[in-house]
Design a protein around this motif. Sequence first.
Motif, PDB file in Angstrom:
ATOM      1  N   TYR B 142       0.835  -1.204   0.000  1.00  0.00           N
ATOM      2  CA  TYR B 142       0.000   0.000   0.000  1.00  0.00           C
ATOM      3  C   TYR B 142       0.870   1.255   0.000  1.00  0.00           C
ATOM      4  O   TYR B 142       1.783   1.394   0.808  1.00  0.00           O
ATOM      5  CB  TYR B 142      -0.920  -0.003   1.224  1.00  0.00           C
ATOM      6  N   SER B 368     -10.840  -2.273  17.469  1.00  0.00           N
ATOM      7  CA  SER B 368     -11.837  -3.048  16.714  1.00  0.00           C
ATOM      8  C   SER B 368     -12.561  -2.135  15.739  1.00  0.00           C
ATOM      9  O   SER B 368     -12.975  -2.550  14.663  1.00  0.00           O
ATOM     10  CB  SER B 368     -12.826  -3.720  17.661  1.00  0.00           C
ATOM     11  N   SER B 369     -12.705  -0.882  16.103  1.00  0.00           N
ATOM     12  CA  SER B 369     -13.359   0.086  15.237  1.00  0.00           C
ATOM     13  C   SER B 369     -12.389   0.656  14.202  1.00  0.00           C
ATOM     14  O   SER B 369     -12.691   0.714  13.005  1.00  0.00           O
ATOM     15  CB  SER B 369     -13.926   1.217  16.112  1.00  0.00           C
ATOM     16  N   ASN B 370     -11.208   1.050  14.663  1.00  0.00           N
ATOM     17  CA  ASN B 370     -10.231   1.668  13.756  1.00  0.00           C
ATOM     18  C   ASN B 370      -9.777   0.725  12.648  1.00  0.00           C
ATOM     19  O   ASN B 370      -9.425   1.169  11.556  1.00  0.00           O
ATOM     20  CB  ASN B 370      -9.005   2.139  14.543  1.00  0.00           C
ATOM     21  N   ALA B 372     -11.587  -1.531  11.232  1.00  0.00           N
ATOM     22  CA  ALA B 372     -12.690  -1.971  10.370  1.00  0.00           C
ATOM     23  C   ALA B 372     -12.470  -1.525   8.925  1.00  0.00           C
ATOM     24  O   ALA B 372     -12.965  -2.140   7.993  1.00  0.00           O
ATOM     25  CB  ALA B 372     -14.017  -1.426  10.897  1.00  0.00           C
ATOM     26  N   ARG B 373     -11.710  -0.436   8.761  1.00  0.00           N
ATOM     27  CA  ARG B 373     -11.516   0.076   7.397  1.00  0.00           C
ATOM     28  C   ARG B 373     -10.633  -0.842   6.553  1.00  0.00           C
ATOM     29  O   ARG B 373     -10.630  -0.725   5.341  1.00  0.00           O
ATOM     30  CB  ARG B 373     -10.943   1.486   7.427  1.00  0.00           C
ATOM     31  N   TYR B 374      -9.910  -1.735   7.193  1.00  0.00           N
ATOM     32  CA  TYR B 374      -9.084  -2.665   6.414  1.00  0.00           C
ATOM     33  C   TYR B 374      -9.961  -3.821   5.956  1.00  0.00           C
ATOM     34  O   TYR B 374      -9.894  -4.932   6.465  1.00  0.00           O
ATOM     35  CB  TYR B 374      -7.875  -3.131   7.235  1.00  0.00           C
ATOM     36  N   VAL B 377     -11.726  -3.517   0.391  1.00  0.00           N
ATOM     37  CA  VAL B 377     -12.589  -3.054  -0.700  1.00  0.00           C
ATOM     38  C   VAL B 377     -11.889  -1.975  -1.527  1.00  0.00           C
ATOM     39  O   VAL B 377     -11.916  -2.010  -2.752  1.00  0.00           O
ATOM     40  CB  VAL B 377     -13.937  -2.535  -0.158  1.00  0.00           C
ATOM     41  N   ARG B 378     -11.253  -1.024  -0.847  1.00  0.00           N
ATOM     42  CA  ARG B 378     -10.676   0.113  -1.572  1.00  0.00           C
ATOM     43  C   ARG B 378      -9.175  -0.006  -1.766  1.00  0.00           C
ATOM     44  O   ARG B 378      -8.611   0.562  -2.666  1.00  0.00           O
ATOM     45  CB  ARG B 378     -10.989   1.413  -0.847  1.00  0.00           C
ATOM     46  N   TYR B 379      -8.486  -0.695  -0.840  1.00  0.00           N
ATOM     47  CA  TYR B 379      -7.032  -0.815  -0.928  1.00  0.00           C
ATOM     48  C   TYR B 379      -6.623  -2.037  -0.128  1.00  0.00           C
ATOM     49  O   TYR B 379      -7.420  -2.609   0.603  1.00  0.00           O
ATOM     50  CB  TYR B 379      -6.345   0.448  -0.370  1.00  0.00           C
ATOM     51  N   LEU B 388     -20.008 -10.985  -0.615  1.00  0.00           N
ATOM     52  CA  LEU B 388     -19.469  -9.875   0.167  1.00  0.00           C
ATOM     53  C   LEU B 388     -18.916 -10.316   1.511  1.00  0.00           C
ATOM     54  O   LEU B 388     -17.810  -9.933   1.892  1.00  0.00           O
ATOM     55  CB  LEU B 388     -20.567  -8.820   0.340  1.00  0.00           C
ATOM     56  N   TYR B 392     -14.976  -9.982   2.814  1.00  0.00           N
ATOM     57  CA  TYR B 392     -14.503  -9.396   4.073  1.00  0.00           C
ATOM     58  C   TYR B 392     -13.770 -10.441   4.901  1.00  0.00           C
ATOM     59  O   TYR B 392     -12.647 -10.239   5.355  1.00  0.00           O
ATOM     60  CB  TYR B 392     -15.693  -8.885   4.898  1.00  0.00           C
ATOM     61  N   ARG B 396      -9.664 -10.460   5.571  1.00  0.00           N
ATOM     62  CA  ARG B 396      -9.196 -10.130   6.920  1.00  0.00           C
ATOM     63  C   ARG B 396      -8.545 -11.347   7.587  1.00  0.00           C
ATOM     64  O   ARG B 396      -7.565 -11.206   8.325  1.00  0.00           O
ATOM     65  CB  ARG B 396     -10.340  -9.564   7.762  1.00  0.00           C
ATOM     66  N   THR B 412     -14.471  -5.963  20.053  1.00  0.00           N
ATOM     67  CA  THR B 412     -15.834  -6.128  19.561  1.00  0.00           C
ATOM     68  C   THR B 412     -16.736  -6.613  20.692  1.00  0.00           C
ATOM     69  O   THR B 412     -17.848  -6.138  20.876  1.00  0.00           O
ATOM     70  CB  THR B 412     -15.845  -7.134  18.392  1.00  0.00           C
TER      71      THR B 412
END
Lengths: 548, 542
Positions: B142, B368-370, B372-374, B377-379, B388, B392, B396, B412
Amino acid sequence: MALFIFRGFCANAIILIPKNGAFLHKIRPKRSQFEVQARRSGSTEARPAQKSSQMATRERQQQQLQGFEAIIGIETHVQLQTSTKAFCRCPYSYGSDPNTTICPVCMGLPGTLPVLNSRVVEFAVKLGLALNCEISMKSKFDRKQYFYPDLPKGYQISQFDIPIAKGGFLDVDLPVEFGGGHKKFGITRVHMEEDAGKLVHSDTGSFSQVDLNRAGVPLLEIVSEPDMRNGIEAAEYASELQRVVRYVGVSNGNMQEGSLRCDVNVSVRPGGQQEFGTKVEIKNMNSFSAMNKAIDYEINRQILLHKQGQANQIVQETRLWDDATQKTFTMRKKEGLADYRYFPEPDLPEVVLTDEYVDQIRKSLPELPEAKRRRYENMGLTMQDVLFLANDDDVCDYFDSCIQNGAEAKLAANWIMGDIAAYLKNEKVSIKEIKLTPKELAELISSIKNGTISGKIGKEILNELICKGGTVQGLILEKDLVQIVDPAAIEALVDGVIAENPKQLEQYRSGRTKLQGFFAGQVMKKSKGKANPVLLTKILQEKLNAGN
Amino acid sequence: MPSPIQNPRLLLTSTRIPLYLSSKTPCTHRCFASLPSLSPQTLAPQSTTSSIPSIRESLLSGRKKAVEIAAEYLDRIRLTEPQLKSFIHLSDSVLKDALELDRKVENGEDVGPLAGVLVGVKDNLCTVDMPSTGGSRILDGYRPAFDATAVRKLREAGAIIAGKTNMDEFGMGSTTEGSGFHVTKNPWDTSRVPGGSSGGSAAAVSARQCVASLGSDTGGSVRQPASFCGVVGLKPTYGRVSRFGLMAYASSLDVVGVFGSSVIDTAIVLSAIAGHDRLDATSSSHEVPDYSSEMIALDQLNSKPLKGLKIGVIKETLGDGIEAGVVSSIKAASSHLEQLGSIVGEVSLSSFDLGLPAYYILASSEASSNLARYDSVRYGQQADADDLSLLYGDSRAKGLGHEVKMRILMGTYALSAGYYDAYYKRAQQVRTLVQKSFKDALDQYDILISPAAPSAAYKIGEKTNDPLAMYAGDIMTVNVNLAGLPSLVVPCGFVEGGASGLPVGLQMISSSFSEGKLLRVGHIFEQSLQGYNFVPPVLSEN
């Protein structure tokens, strides 16, 4: 007049078949078309028919519900017209090419952080105050977490337990043709959040693409109390909310573009039961009439299930409204309650407001629709007039300006709701765009009232004023339109016409009195429309009957 | 229109840094300078020399070119890197950047305070010209579209980025064994861990592969490896350095920190990267002093340069479970501080033991929240999948390491409906208690001291199967993150181990935005410490 007879007939038709919900929905669009026309014509003649329509609507509702009560609550998302997104500096405009108004922040790239756009807070406080809410002087943001490809961070920044505004209400005047009446609907809360992106599905369904233009666009979510009882009330609540967001300038409130989106919760319970029935959520209604229809459809569906002893088939689910089939259908059933694992957003400081800040916003609020309606009502306008005028703040401004220029309220209302509204509709323009200034409309009204020109001439020159502008006085002079009020001049015209039509005179005098209209028309033609119609009729009658 | 947004979190701590060492007995550095007598016994000059001022001096005087300086470091990297593996990615433009700098110097152009200084950057800080993975396979390859604010400021100050240093995946770990790529070795003993999660940054400075480095500290990730590797490590006040471009682990605890081989170097780098950033709403607009200019050279000081400074030894940090050698090093350091004139007492932090569980709940919840963006989907690395949830799940499952998955699950769980009050909310209450007990202690004392870790560097693999033992190693540092306070770790001694002993670091904690005070005291401590040389054997071997 035929129009109003049909209105009555239509209402009766509904009473005749109250149990047939489908039929009811099919014919309702026609009704609403007539309502628009009736309002547009601004005619006072409409009123006698209203009474029956009103009673019919009430009766219909009673019969339709058959001892059940529907409970409706609405969650509305309003997209704010700030120049940049909620947490980054991207602009947003509806309809841009996919992924052209995005940046690392709203794409949720690693390492990016949200920074709050202060306009969002300003708009939230504005709307909160306009909805009579209590403003939280200290609120915070929270993360609502779920996975979906249109949600780049894996969470939505929203407000959970401390919304920026809560405990308000919205005053609504129900349309006269639906029974009228004033209602107060409670507002539970207003909170700030960000929008998600959009998924664009391929035609084959084999893949989907993500457009993040909308991601991070600021929204206000307005949650109502479960105070609505039928589709009309719900649609009127939503349309009043639309008026308010437009009046205070926080959103364009455009439903087609998704700037105002309503999710409706509907449940039904047998009369007298305390606890609510199972609620069903309906989405995908992009007009108020769709809302009205979808809700009434859903109420009927649920009542039918109750009556068939299948109430257990009403499950907590999300249903979509399909405009084509005029039905709701299941989108997804909710398995248990979704757990969004809310927790305070650590990247954003608390939002702390000062009294001074809130007061300043309060002072900046314009006159709101409810206040306008009460003011117009006090001017002596009918509720139908009031509702038409207060529907659009540009129309209000126009009307108010006419009044300030000395126009009589009822007359100004009639012109605006009649010919001007018709023009606006045909040409698809807003009242701000026409060349006729409120001052000249006031002038036109007084020129007619004081007899300088006839009403007929007035109507004729209106169009020119709307399209080309200019002054009423200027046009009257230029076109020599001053009404002929000199009895001698009219008498001369009448004499001339009678002399030119001996045959018709003979017929008249032998009993065909209907020919008076013919003579009147001829005289008016000769006068180029300028003859005072009252004088003309009087003199013509004298002359025609003189021979007897 | 008045600004609607105030920042109470930052308002709480917005007092100005006093110019004197002790708030109890005001005394500016001018009064030190006016006292002539020096005691050669306690204040003999040390081998720890500051590199940044000398690099600057060499460059500006024309004695050395930036290219020569850079080549020196690149040679050392070439020699030591195969053994140590401090870096995930090495910059290929170091010499080019150095040439450009030489051109500027020749043209008499202004060069920044970090001109010609090679800085290693932890791989969770975004760099526009190098891959940034956060130590995770899911971000393998990345390339960010932007520099982290701290990196941008380094470049603006003339620094040359040497490369991206190794770390435990997304900062979760204390050894670099949790890196998705490889394990970094401790320069003092290559069979041992360098600490973590900023182990690569610490090892790189320790082995002089670069002059200074950036790390990040969520629960001790700068201070513990500084202690393990015998370098200076600074965890600034929360909000002192912008987090923009730092891949978030636990947003309310994360800070960008600095490693240097001396306190002065650390201070110079901090001055360059600190300050408010409009891209980080939690960054403070508290004034940034020139930290290094307030430092006084040893020969300017009297024999009791810390006279009147009140120092509290945190009682709970010298009890059970702390390695004896560490305890004696800290005790020796405290008597050294006493010799320098300070008043040393013992202070108890009642909520000290509650900090560790509270930290792990809060950090895991936010993680667990931060993380989540990994979602691939986008990178990042995407798994082949037909639907779907598989996309995910598989991405992951393959992309994230064991420790990261464990913390995501813990977080979580802690945030789930029905458990929130028992875990997250309770942990926040503990956090408030921790803040209060620090405040009470810092009302009495100017500086609190403790070890930076309960032990010196341990063997690679020693704790990999015992996560609780690994977590327990953070006991010295996590409370400071919960309170958001600044903390400086300075090497203070050795314990037995390896070929030439293993370094131990002294942790010094002070009130918010008093980095200046910590650095001044640290500087005096470092210069006056006799008989220790914190240059690792790996350098003399090569």
